[in-house]
Design an enzyme around this catalytic site. Structure first.
Site, PDB file in Angstrom:
ATOM      1  N   ARG A  49       0.826  -1.217   0.000  1.00 36.01           N
ATOM      2  CA  ARG A  49       0.000   0.000   0.000  1.00 36.01           C
ATOM      3  C   ARG A  49       0.851   1.255   0.000  1.00 36.01           C
ATOM      4  O   ARG A  49       0.511   2.257  -0.631  1.00 36.01           O
ATOM      5  CB  ARG A  49      -0.900   0.029   1.241  1.00 36.01           C
ATOM      6  CG  ARG A  49      -1.989  -0.956   1.173  1.00 36.01           C
ATOM      7  CD  ARG A  49      -2.971  -0.821   2.329  1.00 36.01           C
ATOM      8  NE  ARG A  49      -3.938  -1.871   2.163  1.00 36.01           N
ATOM      9  CZ  ARG A  49      -4.970  -1.798   1.329  1.00 36.01           C
ATOM     10  NH1 ARG A  49      -5.173  -0.718   0.627  1.00 36.01           N
ATOM     11  NH2 ARG A  49      -5.796  -2.815   1.193  1.00 36.01           N
ATOM     12  N   ILE A  59      -7.962   1.619   1.077  1.00 37.13           N
ATOM     13  CA  ILE A  59      -7.615   2.303   2.324  1.00 37.13           C
ATOM     14  C   ILE A  59      -6.292   3.028   2.080  1.00 37.13           C
ATOM     15  O   ILE A  59      -5.305   2.412   1.668  1.00 37.13           O
ATOM     16  CB  ILE A  59      -7.489   1.285   3.472  1.00 37.13           C
ATOM     17  CG1 ILE A  59      -8.839   0.591   3.679  1.00 37.13           C
ATOM     18  CG2 ILE A  59      -7.021   1.973   4.747  1.00 37.13           C
ATOM     19  CD1 ILE A  59      -8.794  -0.600   4.617  1.00 37.13           C
ATOM     20  N   LEU A  60      -6.307   4.326   2.298  1.00 39.08           N
ATOM     21  CA  LEU A  60      -5.100   5.126   2.054  1.00 39.08           C
ATOM     22  C   LEU A  60      -4.189   5.080   3.282  1.00 39.08           C
ATOM     23  O   LEU A  60      -4.656   5.022   4.421  1.00 39.08           O
ATOM     24  CB  LEU A  60      -5.505   6.565   1.746  1.00 39.08           C
ATOM     25  CG  LEU A  60      -6.294   6.728   0.440  1.00 39.08           C
ATOM     26  CD1 LEU A  60      -7.007   8.073   0.399  1.00 39.08           C
ATOM     27  CD2 LEU A  60      -5.383   6.553  -0.767  1.00 39.08           C
ATOM     28  N   ASN A  91     -14.446  12.552   1.288  1.00 39.96           N
ATOM     29  CA  ASN A  91     -14.968  11.237   0.899  1.00 39.96           C
ATOM     30  C   ASN A  91     -16.471  11.207   1.132  1.00 39.96           C
ATOM     31  O   ASN A  91     -16.977  11.873   2.036  1.00 39.96           O
ATOM     32  CB  ASN A  91     -14.314  10.158   1.780  1.00 39.96           C
ATOM     33  CG  ASN A  91     -14.805   8.761   1.468  1.00 39.96           C
ATOM     34  OD1 ASN A  91     -14.925   8.370   0.305  1.00 39.96           O
ATOM     35  ND2 ASN A  91     -15.100   7.986   2.504  1.00 39.96           N
ATOM     36  N   HIS A 134     -19.549   8.518   2.038  1.00 39.67           N
ATOM     37  CA  HIS A 134     -19.736   7.169   2.589  1.00 39.67           C
ATOM     38  C   HIS A 134     -21.234   6.931   2.796  1.00 39.67           C
ATOM     39  O   HIS A 134     -21.939   7.816   3.277  1.00 39.67           O
ATOM     40  CB  HIS A 134     -18.992   7.039   3.925  1.00 39.67           C
ATOM     41  CG  HIS A 134     -19.100   5.666   4.511  1.00 39.67           C
ATOM     42  ND1 HIS A 134     -18.430   4.579   3.984  1.00 39.67           N
ATOM     43  CD2 HIS A 134     -19.819   5.198   5.556  1.00 39.67           C
ATOM     44  CE1 HIS A 134     -18.740   3.502   4.690  1.00 39.67           C
ATOM     45  NE2 HIS A 134     -19.578   3.848   5.640  1.00 39.67           N
ATOM     46  N   SER A 166     -22.829  10.335   4.315  1.00 40.89           N
ATOM     47  CA  SER A 166     -22.001  11.360   4.948  1.00 40.89           C
ATOM     48  C   SER A 166     -20.894  11.771   3.990  1.00 40.89           C
ATOM     49  O   SER A 166     -20.355  10.934   3.257  1.00 40.89           O
ATOM     50  CB  SER A 166     -21.328  10.807   6.212  1.00 40.89           C
ATOM     51  OG  SER A 166     -22.277  10.253   7.097  1.00 40.89           O
ATOM     52  N   ASP A 220     -12.960   5.472   6.826  1.00 45.41           N
ATOM     53  CA  ASP A 220     -14.251   6.164   6.907  1.00 45.41           C
ATOM     54  C   ASP A 220     -14.369   7.047   8.146  1.00 45.41           C
ATOM     55  O   ASP A 220     -15.400   7.081   8.819  1.00 45.41           O
ATOM     56  CB  ASP A 220     -15.414   5.141   6.871  1.00 45.41           C
ATOM     57  CG  ASP A 220     -15.436   4.371   5.555  1.00 45.41           C
ATOM     58  OD1 ASP A 220     -15.088   4.957   4.523  1.00 45.41           O
ATOM     59  OD2 ASP A 220     -15.789   3.178   5.579  1.00 45.41           O
ATOM     60  N   GLU A 234     -26.710  10.897  -1.944  1.00 48.00           N
ATOM     61  CA  GLU A 234     -25.272  11.154  -2.137  1.00 48.00           C
ATOM     62  C   GLU A 234     -25.077  12.136  -3.288  1.00 48.00           C
ATOM     63  O   GLU A 234     -24.255  13.055  -3.222  1.00 48.00           O
ATOM     64  CB  GLU A 234     -24.532   9.847  -2.451  1.00 48.00           C
ATOM     65  CG  GLU A 234     -24.510   8.855  -1.308  1.00 48.00           C
ATOM     66  CD  GLU A 234     -23.696   7.605  -1.631  1.00 48.00           C
ATOM     67  OE1 GLU A 234     -22.634   7.712  -2.257  1.00 48.00           O
ATOM     68  OE2 GLU A 234     -24.144   6.496  -1.250  1.00 48.00           O
TER      69      GLU A 234
HETATM   70  C1  GAR Z   1     -21.200   5.037  -3.103  1.00 50.08           C
HETATM   71  O1  GAR Z   1     -22.372   4.555  -2.495  1.00 50.08           O
HETATM   72  C2  GAR Z   1     -20.216   5.517  -2.060  1.00 50.08           C
HETATM   73  O2  GAR Z   1     -20.832   6.109  -0.967  1.00 50.08           O
HETATM   74  C3  GAR Z   1     -19.549   4.225  -1.678  1.00 50.08           C
HETATM   75  O3  GAR Z   1     -19.360   3.555  -2.890  1.00 50.08           O
HETATM   76  C4  GAR Z   1     -20.434   3.894  -3.775  1.00 50.08           C
HETATM   77  C5  GAR Z   1     -19.826   4.321  -5.083  1.00 50.08           C
HETATM   78  O4  GAR Z   1     -20.839   4.519  -6.051  1.00 50.08           O
HETATM   79  N1  GAR Z   1     -18.303   4.469  -0.999  1.00 50.08           N
HETATM   80  C6  GAR Z   1     -17.900   3.781   0.066  1.00 50.08           C
HETATM   81  O5  GAR Z   1     -18.494   2.819   0.512  1.00 50.08           O
HETATM   82  C7  GAR Z   1     -16.598   4.264   0.673  1.00 50.08           C
HETATM   83  N2  GAR Z   1     -16.401   3.726   1.975  1.00 50.08           N
HETATM   84  P1  GAR Z   1     -20.513   5.293  -7.399  1.00 50.08           P
HETATM   85  O6  GAR Z   1     -19.239   4.639  -7.985  1.00 50.08           O
HETATM   86  O7  GAR Z   1     -21.711   5.047  -8.272  1.00 50.08           O
HETATM   87  O8  GAR Z   1     -20.306   6.736  -7.067  1.00 50.08           O
END
Ligand code: GAR
Length: 198
Positions: free
Chosen positions: A66, A93-94, A108, A110, A137, A146, A175
């Site tokens: 990583r 994970i960064l 980010n 989530h 969020s 997260d 989102e």
């Molecule tokens: C989204 O629901 C985002 O919140 C989640 O991945 C999906 C990506 O959808 N991210 C996480 O779970 C990060 N921990 P998208 O590629 O259609 O934007």
């Protein structure tokens, strides 16, 4: 001067599309790059159609190193004069080193009401816990998964007999509302939490 924003994705890129489309002429940011760790990510072709420069930095040749991946990622972003990073479904994970190099410059999205349900399967976990509401969020990225100071949340009701899939679709719509609003506010210097209801 506009901030050059990189959007990092791993898959569909639906949040990325909303972010790109939100960055019009009066916006403090410009979509300068869409980068994926997955060269086959659908989001890359969607970004290309929107006229945004794309790149992939495949994680597989790095094996599980990583730190080395994040050094390459940092060099790539710096080489493209990136000022700000939006993680949009970037499922890696960064390292703490990377996060500290980009402190206050990575946000980010989530799919849960953080601090609840970090990690995966957020919608099923909310249903299983008997929660009445779920949501999403947007937060500044800290080195733990997260986590980091919250910038905004949108809430979604959980119905009786809801499924993770249906709930996930309703959360994703939120989102798409929340993330562009938070990005614009943050780049404009606003730090107040933004709360949206469905
Ligand atoms: C989204 O629901 C985002 O919140 C989640 O991945 C999906 C990506 O959808 N991210 C996480 O779970 C990060 N921990 P998208 O590629 O259609 O934007």
């Amino acid at each position: 001067m506009k901030k050059r924003v990189a959007i990092l994705i791993s898959g569909n890129g639906s949040n990325m599309v909303e972010l790109v489309q939100s960055m019009g002429s009066a916006h403090p940011g410009i979509a300068a790059l869409v980068l994926s760790n997955n060269p086959d990510a659908l989001g890359l072709s969607r970004a290309e159609k929107l006229g945004v420069p794309i790149a992939s930095l495949d994680h597989r040749p790095f094996d599980e190193d990583r730190a080395a991946y994040d050094v390459a990622l940092h060099e790539f972003l710096s080489g493209h004069d990136i000022d700000f990073i939006c993680l949009a479904g970037f499922m890696r994970i960064l390292t703490g080193k990377f996060v500290s190099l980009w402190e206050q410059k990575i946000i980010n999205v989530h799919p849960s009401l953080l601090p609840k349900y970090k990690g995966l399967k957020t919608h099923q976990r909310a249903i299983d816990a008997g929660d009445r509401e779920a949501g999403c969020s947007v937060h500044l990225v800290a080195s733990e998964l997260d986590s980091g100071p919250l910038l905004g949340q949108a809430r979604v009701k959980i119905f009786e007999n809801d499924t993770a899939s249906l709930l996930g679709q309703r959360v994703l719509i939120q989102e798409h509302r929340l993330y562009p609003l938070v990005l614009k506010r943050f780049l404009s210097g606003e730090r107040n939490l933004l709360f949206l209801a469905d």
